[in-house]
Structures are given as C-alpha cells and as structure tokens.
Write a protein that holds these residues in place. Structure first.
Motif, mmCIF file in Angstrom:
data_model
loop_
_atom_site.group_PDB
_atom_site.id
_atom_site.type_symbol
_atom_site.label_atom_id
_atom_site.label_comp_id
_atom_site.label_asym_id
_atom_site.label_seq_id
_atom_site.Cartn_x
_atom_site.Cartn_y
_atom_site.Cartn_z
ATOM 1 N N GLY A 84 0.799 -1.218 0.000
ATOM 2 C CA GLY A 84 0.000 0.000 0.000
ATOM 3 C C GLY A 84 0.831 1.266 0.000
ATOM 4 O O GLY A 84 0.466 2.262 -0.631
ATOM 5 N N THR A 85 1.964 1.245 0.702
ATOM 6 C CA THR A 85 2.801 2.440 0.766
ATOM 7 C C THR A 85 3.317 2.828 -0.614
ATOM 8 O O THR A 85 3.232 3.994 -1.024
ATOM 9 C CB THR A 85 3.975 2.220 1.736
ATOM 10 O OG1 THR A 85 3.467 2.131 3.074
ATOM 11 C CG2 THR A 85 4.983 3.365 1.652
ATOM 12 N N GLU A 86 3.841 1.856 -1.349
ATOM 13 C CA GLU A 86 4.334 2.162 -2.684
ATOM 14 C C GLU A 86 3.189 2.574 -3.602
ATOM 15 O O GLU A 86 3.349 3.479 -4.433
ATOM 16 C CB GLU A 86 5.082 0.977 -3.288
ATOM 17 C CG GLU A 86 5.741 1.333 -4.617
ATOM 18 C CD GLU A 86 6.382 0.158 -5.329
ATOM 19 O OE1 GLU A 86 7.103 0.409 -6.314
ATOM 20 O OE2 GLU A 86 6.153 -1.000 -4.927
ATOM 21 N N ALA A 87 2.052 1.930 -3.459
ATOM 22 C CA ALA A 87 0.905 2.300 -4.295
ATOM 23 C C ALA A 87 0.476 3.741 -4.029
ATOM 24 O O ALA A 87 0.171 4.501 -4.957
ATOM 25 C CB ALA A 87 -0.260 1.345 -4.048
ATOM 26 N N ASP A 88 0.453 4.148 -2.765
ATOM 27 C CA ASP A 88 0.118 5.528 -2.419
ATOM 28 C C ASP A 88 1.129 6.502 -3.015
ATOM 29 O O ASP A 88 0.765 7.524 -3.615
ATOM 30 C CB ASP A 88 0.102 5.704 -0.896
ATOM 31 C CG ASP A 88 -1.177 5.203 -0.246
ATOM 32 O OD1 ASP A 88 -2.152 4.937 -0.965
ATOM 33 O OD2 ASP A 88 -1.199 5.085 0.988
ATOM 34 N N ASN A 89 2.414 6.202 -2.808
ATOM 35 C CA ASN A 89 3.464 7.072 -3.333
ATOM 36 C C ASN A 89 3.356 7.217 -4.840
ATOM 37 O O ASN A 89 3.426 8.324 -5.391
ATOM 38 C CB ASN A 89 4.837 6.494 -2.980
ATOM 39 C CG ASN A 89 5.320 6.875 -1.602
ATOM 40 O OD1 ASN A 89 6.401 7.420 -1.453
ATOM 41 N ND2 ASN A 89 4.536 6.587 -0.582
ATOM 42 N N ALA A 128 2.253 7.247 4.334
ATOM 43 C CA ALA A 128 2.631 7.081 2.936
ATOM 44 C C ALA A 128 2.159 8.245 2.079
ATOM 45 O O ALA A 128 2.721 8.519 1.020
ATOM 46 C CB ALA A 128 2.054 5.775 2.380
ATOM 47 N N ILE A 129 1.121 8.940 2.545
ATOM 48 C CA ILE A 129 0.628 10.133 1.858
ATOM 49 C C ILE A 129 1.121 11.403 2.557
ATOM 50 O O ILE A 129 1.675 12.301 1.927
ATOM 51 C CB ILE A 129 -0.916 10.138 1.794
ATOM 52 C CG1 ILE A 129 -1.414 8.963 0.935
ATOM 53 C CG2 ILE A 129 -1.431 11.455 1.232
ATOM 54 C CD1 ILE A 129 -1.055 9.050 -0.532
ATOM 55 N N SER A 130 0.930 11.494 3.862
ATOM 56 C CA SER A 130 1.330 12.714 4.574
ATOM 57 C C SER A 130 2.829 12.955 4.477
ATOM 58 O O SER A 130 3.284 14.105 4.439
ATOM 59 C CB SER A 130 0.908 12.639 6.044
ATOM 60 O OG SER A 130 1.578 11.579 6.726
ATOM 61 N N GLY A 131 3.601 11.892 4.385
ATOM 62 C CA GLY A 131 5.044 12.029 4.285
ATOM 63 C C GLY A 131 5.516 12.635 2.982
ATOM 64 O O GLY A 131 6.674 13.059 2.867
ATOM 65 N N ALA A 188 -6.773 4.320 -6.829
ATOM 66 C CA ALA A 188 -7.015 3.698 -5.532
ATOM 67 C C ALA A 188 -5.887 2.733 -5.211
ATOM 68 O O ALA A 188 -5.371 2.040 -6.093
ATOM 69 C CB ALA A 188 -8.355 2.969 -5.520
ATOM 70 N N SER A 189 -5.515 2.696 -3.928
ATOM 71 C CA SER A 189 -4.403 1.855 -3.473
ATOM 72 C C SER A 189 -4.911 0.708 -2.603
ATOM 73 O O SER A 189 -5.844 0.890 -1.813
ATOM 74 C CB SER A 189 -3.409 2.690 -2.655
ATOM 75 O OG SER A 189 -2.927 3.777 -3.398
ATOM 76 N N THR A 213 -1.150 1.064 19.857
ATOM 77 C CA THR A 213 -1.477 2.384 20.389
ATOM 78 C C THR A 213 -2.065 3.281 19.306
ATOM 79 O O THR A 213 -2.419 4.420 19.562
ATOM 80 C CB THR A 213 -0.235 3.071 20.977
ATOM 81 O OG1 THR A 213 0.781 3.138 19.975
ATOM 82 C CG2 THR A 213 0.274 2.315 22.186
ATOM 83 N N GLY A 214 -2.126 2.795 18.100
ATOM 84 C CA GLY A 214 -2.637 3.595 16.984
ATOM 85 C C GLY A 214 -2.106 3.033 15.700
ATOM 86 O O GLY A 214 -2.260 1.847 15.420
ATOM 87 N N SER A 215 -1.439 3.848 14.930
ATOM 88 C CA SER A 215 -0.896 3.392 13.661
ATOM 89 C C SER A 215 0.316 2.529 13.891
ATOM 90 O O SER A 215 1.319 2.979 14.440
ATOM 91 C CB SER A 215 -0.510 4.587 12.780
ATOM 92 O OG SER A 215 0.161 4.145 11.624
ATOM 93 N N ALA A 216 0.251 1.267 13.459
ATOM 94 C CA ALA A 216 1.377 0.367 13.640
ATOM 95 C C ALA A 216 2.582 0.795 12.835
ATOM 96 O O ALA A 216 3.697 0.370 13.101
ATOM 97 C CB ALA A 216 0.970 -1.061 13.252
ATOM 98 N N CYS A 217 2.391 1.616 11.829
ATOM 99 C CA CYS A 217 3.517 2.094 11.022
ATOM 100 C C CYS A 217 4.426 3.007 11.820
ATOM 101 O O CYS A 217 5.523 3.345 11.403
ATOM 102 C CB CYS A 217 3.001 2.823 9.782
ATOM 103 S SG CYS A 217 2.087 1.740 8.668
ATOM 104 N N HIS A 218 3.959 3.448 13.006
ATOM 105 C CA HIS A 218 4.793 4.265 13.869
ATOM 106 C C HIS A 218 5.157 3.514 15.134
ATOM 107 O O HIS A 218 5.502 4.123 16.144
ATOM 108 C CB HIS A 218 4.061 5.563 14.239
ATOM 109 C CG HIS A 218 3.795 6.444 13.055
ATOM 110 N ND1 HIS A 218 2.540 6.853 12.692
ATOM 111 C CD2 HIS A 218 4.634 6.971 12.128
ATOM 112 C CE1 HIS A 218 2.610 7.610 11.607
ATOM 113 N NE2 HIS A 218 3.870 7.692 11.247
#
Length: 378
Positions: free
Chosen positions: A76-81, A104-107, A195-196, A318-323
């Motif tokens: 998904g990250t690469e698809a968003d980018n 992946a988008i906000s960054g 869409a990703s 605690t929220g987003s696992a990506c962090h």
C-alpha cells in the motif's frame, strides 16, 4: 494456535497492522512452482506471465475493473506514493491531502518530495473531511483522501470528495487499504481516479499491493528500471505473491457479509465495555469500520496500556502500527483537535477472520484493571 502467532494463550487484535496468511493464499503461492521471469520470452517466462496475467485478471474482476488498469506494487505504501507522485508530476500544481492520511501520503510533504506543494484539508472532531473544503484555496492537480482511517476506523465520504475534486479540475485518489475486505465498496460508484490496496491486510502475503488507475489517467513512473507494469512500476514481477493476493481477495470478499455482521457484534461488545469505564471514550464517530475499535483513555498513556495488555497476552496497538516503537502523539488525533496528552492516550483493537466472541469477552474483562494500573503508572 491463535491467528496472530504460535502462542495459543495470546490474543491477536492488531489486524489493521497485518493479518495472518490465509491457507488459500499460501497454497496458491506454493502451487506456483518453479517459474521464470514474466518478462522473458522463453517457455518458463511465458508460463510465469500467464500465471501473473491470470492473477491480475482475477483481482480486477473482483474489484470490478479492467486488468490493464491494475499496477502491482510492493504494498500500500508504494501504491500511495506512486499514485500521488506519479499523477502530480514534476510541475508546481498543489496537491491536497486530508490531515489524517497514512504516512505514505502525509510524508510526501517532506522537502525533496512534494514539499510545500501539499495543502492539508482539515478534519472535524471525528476525523472526517468536509468535501466542501476541497479546492477552496485554488486549483489542485491531485486530491487524496483515504477511504477508512487506519487508526480510528473513520469512514470518509469518498464519493462526495471525488465529485468535488472533479468539479475543481483535480484527479482524486483514495487509499483503500483498510476498506478492502472490511467494507463493501464500488470503485465505479465512488468515481475515483486512483485507488491503493495491500494484500497483507486481508490475509494475503506481505510484499504485494496494487494501484488501480482509471483508464485514461496518466501516472508517471517515479523510478527507473525495466519498464514492467505498463512502464509505471519497474522490477521483476512477483508471480507467487500475485497469486496469493488473488486467492486471499477472493476468499475475503466471499465471506465479507458474514464477517461484517460478526465484527459489528464484536465491536459493539468491546465498545460498550470500554465506555463503561470512567474516562474512556470510543473514537471515530458513527460511520466507522466494523473491525476497528479506537479508544481514548483519560489519565493514561497509550504505551502503558499497550504494555500491560501485552503482559496479559493481548496484542494490540497504540494507533498506527507504522509508527510502532515511536513514542509520539498521534498525528491523526492531533488533527482531530486533541491535545498532545490526549493524542498519546490511545489504544486500537482491530479484528480479523478468526476473532471470536470469547476473545473480546476476555479483553472486556481485562480492561478495567488495565486502565486502573496504567493510570497509577503516570
């Protein structure tokens, strides 16, 4: 064995981060056998290409799109980018994103990427975008609003956002990673342009996702290479992973109606148990994913809550696992108007295909004491 690991005593409630590989996906990958490079013209290459094309066609059919509109990515990250960078191009036109997008988008607002070309759309206290805010600060090339928030589970008004974006002359992209296999949707009804998706959120293999681009929408390659995936995404194509993705998607969509009904019951039970504790609130508003329960716990740190539950045999986030591993307030909660302290007091539970009522009852029984201990730890 519980579906998140090898310890039968542990409960895995972090499916929004990743899910266990479905047996049908594993079988599809194993049965791929020895293959060649799908770009090669020899017999092994042609066989590999045929399997890749079959997987692409199956996924496209399940999504209601054309096979050639799908670009396989690493996730998904690469698809968003690829969607936003590739559609926005190298010009100066702004890009609008919601304040609660995945990293992946906000960054992409980082210097050296899109930088100050990015304009952020505000959200309300429930984390929802008002479509009327799109384009109010001038034209944009691309607008990106995720379908389902990966922390709170908030469902965004994607179709309305796409309609306003098109009226403003912008392409519209949605990160649909948390929607796929969890909510019914129709890309045509949404009228989005891009869409990703990601396979491992629905029990497919880690390492593959897809970008859907509507026919006629140009997406420029953002990296050099051999020009695979219609020249948009280079690299040797992942045949076995594509087959696993297709198998997992077919099974997840076949069971979606039943799974949603079960998740809604589980969510209602866990949410009810949580709000019975003084100072605990359920976030996300009324229109939320049935498989995500996001809590704000007054007077406690999310890290402490997670650690205590981990000690009690419950895997959650605690929220987003990506962090994961980074002690910082949730950017999503800050965007929703929470203070840094409030944005650090969150806990997310997310369900999968094998999550049971007994597991939720166990968590409901644990929560009051866990919250009390976390509050004493401050």
């Amino acid at each position: 064995m519980r579906d998140g690991g090898t310890d039968p005593e542990r409960l895995y409630l972090d499916h929004a981060a990743t899910g266990p590989l479905r047996p049908v996906a594993a079988s599809a990958m194993v049965s791929t056998g020895a293959v060649g490079n799908p770009a090669a013209v020899h017999t092994a290459g042609r066989r590999a290409r045929a399997m890749l094309d079959d997987a692409r066609e199956q996924i496209a059919t399940l999504l209601g799109v054309r096979p050639l509109e799908l670009v396989f990515t690493s996730g998904g990250t690469e698809a968003d980018n690829l969607a936003v960078l590739g559609a926005a191009g190298a010009g100066a036109d702004p890009v609008e994103i919601s304040a609660v997008e995945h990293a992946a988008i906000s960054g992409l607002a980082a210097p050296g990427l899109l930088g100050d070309r990015v304009r952020v759309l505000p959200v309300d206290a429930e984390g929802c975008v008002d479509p009327a805010t799109i384009g109010t600060r001038g034209p944009a090339s691309v607008v990106s609003v995720m379908a389902v928030n990966n922390e709170t589970g908030t469902v965004q008004p994607v179709a309305q956002c796409a309609e306003v974006s098109h009226r403003a002359g912008a392409l519209f992209h949605t990160d649909a990673v948390q929607a796929l296999g969890h909510l019914p949707f129709d890309l045509a009804a949404w009228d989005v342009d891009l869409a990703s998706f990601s396979a491992h959120k629905i029990g497919g293999p880690v390492g593959i996702g897809a970008l859907w681009r509507r026919r006629g929408v140009d997406v420029a390659a953002v990296g050099a290479g051999g020009g695979q995936e219609a020249g948009v995404r280079s690299g040797t194509q992942m045949v076995a992973l594509a087959r696993g993705f297709a198998a997992a998607l077919a099974e997840s969509l076949a069971e979606l109606d039943e799974a949603r009904r079960r998740w809604e019951r589980l969510r209602d039970r866990l949410a009810s148990a949580a709000v019975a504790i003084d100072g605990v609130a359920v976030d996300g508003g009324r229109d939320v994913s049935p498989s995500i329960v996001h809590l704000s716990v007054e007077g406690a740190r999310g890290d402490d809550l997670q650690l205590l539950l981990d000690q009690d045999g419950v895997d959650c986030s605690t929220g987003s696992a990506c962090h994961a591993g980074v002690s910082a307030p949730s950017q999503v909660m800050l965007a929703m108007g929470r203070t840094p302290e409030q944005a650090s007091s969150c806990l997310r539970f997310s369900f999968g295909p094998a999550t049971t009522t007994a597991e939720i009852e166990r968590v409901a029984a644990l929560l009051p004491e866990v919250v009390a201990r976390a509050r004493r730890a401050r």
